[in-house]
Design an enzyme around this catalytic site. Sequence first.
Site, PDB file in Angstrom:
ATOM      1  N   ASP A  75       1.817  -8.971   1.846  1.00  0.00           N
ATOM      2  CA  ASP A  75       0.720  -8.252   1.196  1.00  0.00           C
ATOM      3  C   ASP A  75      -0.150  -9.265   0.475  1.00  0.00           C
ATOM      4  O   ASP A  75       0.305 -10.342   0.117  1.00  0.00           O
ATOM      5  CB  ASP A  75       1.242  -7.198   0.197  1.00  0.00           C
ATOM      6  CG  ASP A  75       0.181  -6.136  -0.097  1.00  0.00           C
ATOM      7  OD1 ASP A  75       0.197  -5.073   0.555  1.00  0.00           O
ATOM      8  OD2 ASP A  75      -0.695  -6.383  -0.963  1.00  0.00           O
ATOM      9  N   ILE A  76      -1.393  -8.890   0.275  1.00  0.00           N
ATOM     10  CA  ILE A  76      -2.343  -9.775  -0.407  1.00  0.00           C
ATOM     11  C   ILE A  76      -1.974  -9.913  -1.892  1.00  0.00           C
ATOM     12  O   ILE A  76      -2.309 -10.892  -2.540  1.00  0.00           O
ATOM     13  CB  ILE A  76      -3.793  -9.236  -0.229  1.00  0.00           C
ATOM     14  CG1 ILE A  76      -4.844 -10.256  -0.630  1.00  0.00           C
ATOM     15  CG2 ILE A  76      -4.014  -7.920  -0.924  1.00  0.00           C
ATOM     16  CD1 ILE A  76      -5.189 -11.173   0.481  1.00  0.00           C
ATOM     17  N   ARG A  77      -1.253  -8.890  -2.412  1.00  0.00           N
ATOM     18  CA  ARG A  77      -0.814  -8.954  -3.816  1.00  0.00           C
ATOM     19  C   ARG A  77       0.702  -9.009  -3.880  1.00  0.00           C
ATOM     20  O   ARG A  77       1.374  -8.568  -2.943  1.00  0.00           O
ATOM     21  CB  ARG A  77      -1.276  -7.706  -4.580  1.00  0.00           C
ATOM     22  CG  ARG A  77      -2.731  -7.772  -4.901  1.00  0.00           C
ATOM     23  CD  ARG A  77      -3.213  -6.608  -5.749  1.00  0.00           C
ATOM     24  NE  ARG A  77      -4.585  -6.312  -5.355  1.00  0.00           N
ATOM     25  CZ  ARG A  77      -4.923  -5.461  -4.393  1.00  0.00           C
ATOM     26  NH1 ARG A  77      -4.003  -4.770  -3.770  1.00  0.00           N
ATOM     27  NH2 ARG A  77      -6.182  -5.282  -4.067  1.00  0.00           N
ATOM     28  N   TYR A  85     -15.049   1.045   8.940  1.00  0.00           N
ATOM     29  CA  TYR A  85     -13.603   1.243   9.091  1.00  0.00           C
ATOM     30  C   TYR A  85     -13.293   1.984  10.395  1.00  0.00           C
ATOM     31  O   TYR A  85     -12.391   1.602  11.144  1.00  0.00           O
ATOM     32  CB  TYR A  85     -13.103   2.039   7.874  1.00  0.00           C
ATOM     33  CG  TYR A  85     -11.653   2.459   7.909  1.00  0.00           C
ATOM     34  CD1 TYR A  85     -10.628   1.527   7.802  1.00  0.00           C
ATOM     35  CD2 TYR A  85     -11.315   3.815   8.001  1.00  0.00           C
ATOM     36  CE1 TYR A  85      -9.297   1.933   7.801  1.00  0.00           C
ATOM     37  CE2 TYR A  85      -9.992   4.219   7.999  1.00  0.00           C
ATOM     38  CZ  TYR A  85      -8.992   3.279   7.906  1.00  0.00           C
ATOM     39  OH  TYR A  85      -7.682   3.678   7.909  1.00  0.00           O
ATOM     40  N   ASP A  91      -2.871 -13.573   2.937  1.00  0.00           N
ATOM     41  CA  ASP A  91      -3.916 -12.884   3.664  1.00  0.00           C
ATOM     42  C   ASP A  91      -3.564 -12.863   5.154  1.00  0.00           C
ATOM     43  O   ASP A  91      -3.202 -13.904   5.711  1.00  0.00           O
ATOM     44  CB  ASP A  91      -5.211 -13.683   3.425  1.00  0.00           C
ATOM     45  CG  ASP A  91      -6.441 -12.983   3.935  1.00  0.00           C
ATOM     46  OD1 ASP A  91      -6.329 -12.148   4.848  1.00  0.00           O
ATOM     47  OD2 ASP A  91      -7.521 -13.291   3.407  1.00  0.00           O
ATOM     48  N   ILE A  92      -3.723 -11.708   5.787  1.00  0.00           N
ATOM     49  CA  ILE A  92      -3.416 -11.642   7.229  1.00  0.00           C
ATOM     50  C   ILE A  92      -4.412 -12.480   8.046  1.00  0.00           C
ATOM     51  O   ILE A  92      -4.189 -12.723   9.222  1.00  0.00           O
ATOM     52  CB  ILE A  92      -3.392 -10.194   7.784  1.00  0.00           C
ATOM     53  CG1 ILE A  92      -4.693  -9.447   7.465  1.00  0.00           C
ATOM     54  CG2 ILE A  92      -2.186  -9.435   7.296  1.00  0.00           C
ATOM     55  CD1 ILE A  92      -4.846  -8.163   8.251  1.00  0.00           C
ATOM     56  N   GLY A 122       0.824  -1.216   0.000  1.00  0.00           N
ATOM     57  CA  GLY A 122       0.000   0.000   0.000  1.00  0.00           C
ATOM     58  C   GLY A 122       0.851   1.255   0.000  1.00  0.00           C
ATOM     59  O   GLY A 122       2.080   1.201  -0.021  1.00  0.00           O
TER      60      GLY A 122
HETATM   61  N1  SER Z   1      -7.616   7.899   4.506  1.00  0.00           N
HETATM   62  C1  SER Z   1      -8.554   7.136   5.289  1.00  0.00           C
HETATM   63  C2  SER Z   1      -9.824   6.944   4.589  1.00  0.00           C
HETATM   64  O1  SER Z   1     -10.212   7.856   3.909  1.00  0.00           O
HETATM   65  C3  SER Z   1      -8.821   7.819   6.591  1.00  0.00           C
HETATM   66  O2  SER Z   1      -7.819   7.474   7.456  1.00  0.00           O
HETATM   67  O3  SER Z   1     -10.447   5.946   4.759  1.00  0.00           O
END
Ligand code: SER
Length: 350
Positions: free
Chosen positions: A45-47, A164, A64-65, A23
């Site tokens: 990483d997954i990829r 999230y 995968d974690i 990432g």
């Molecule tokens: N960049 C993140 C998001 O937009 C926020 O930490 O999900």
Amino acid sequence: MTQKSSAAGGRRNSAVLITGAGGEVGHGLIRALHDSGRRDIVALDIRKLDREIRSLCMETFVGDICDAALLGRLLATFEITEMFHLAALLSTRAEFTPETAHDVNVGGTLSLLQLAAEQSRSHGRRVRFILPSSIAAYGIADLETKAAAGKVLEDDHLMPTTMYGCNKLYVEHLGRYYASHYRQLAQDRIDNILEFRGVRFPGLISADTVPSGGTSDFAPEMIHAAAQDEPYACFVRPDTRIPFMTMPDAIQALLQLANAPEDALSRHVYNLQSFNPSAGELAKIVQGAFPNAEITFEPDLQRQAIVDSWPADVDDSAARRDWGFAPEHDLDTAFSEYLVPRIRARYTEA
Ligand code: SER
């Protein structure tokens, strides 16, 4: 699995484990750790990771974690002393598949905390677990409250509205639990089995990569579109305000926190931020830097509501005081010294 170096004679190599290594943050972090002389980087990483990142790592894994067998292999192969757990599904993507997001963001983190505790137990040194959390951990009820809230402290307005955000807030608690209370009633418990340190990142802006799946993505998307002479329809209103920081400052903060002496730390999770222009102010700066930029505003009401629930500003004084957080870029230098020259070079070369 690449086999650049393997444990000799049954001894396990000491390692720093980085999940989500492919990432945006992973790329910068691996380069910075390598530049600082680390040759014990194990990346997951997954990829498949790109060749450049692979060349900076002692070993890399695709997987995968949430894969218990894979984590078991890591435990058997390495003496992990430090983990930067970056893998996560960000706030926009997570709203399309909330249960999968929960599996990855919570289930995956729980497995890694358990792996860290087992590692600490097996090699007798406390693993240092570093977690990027997020401004999404906050949830402010309405715009009036947001305007009145000012610089929000770490323990206020914690009522996230996204999967999230809920996940990140909960794994912050899990980290604190593992660090201070893990198996508190067990006879054979080890006190403070691991060290847990987290930061709540604001929106991050990189000159090298464009994020995907986040809700703060309007800022980096706007800048990268302008640099490529592409029109951009911003998905939030011009008056939308949240904090941001540049990717180099984010990487530097992770390293600073990871290296801070334990007795300097007064909390497990710290706010960070560098600047907080509104989307409209940002558009003006971007148009100043890239005069052909065509930026319009077409708010997406659902994504707007998510960003509206995040603070306009956060109080990062604990990070400044405890471990010397001091971002290099303010809004002006972020553009003049980092974003504009690097993004220009990037798209001219491409
Ligand atoms: N960049 C993140 C998001 O937009 C926020 O930490 O999900």
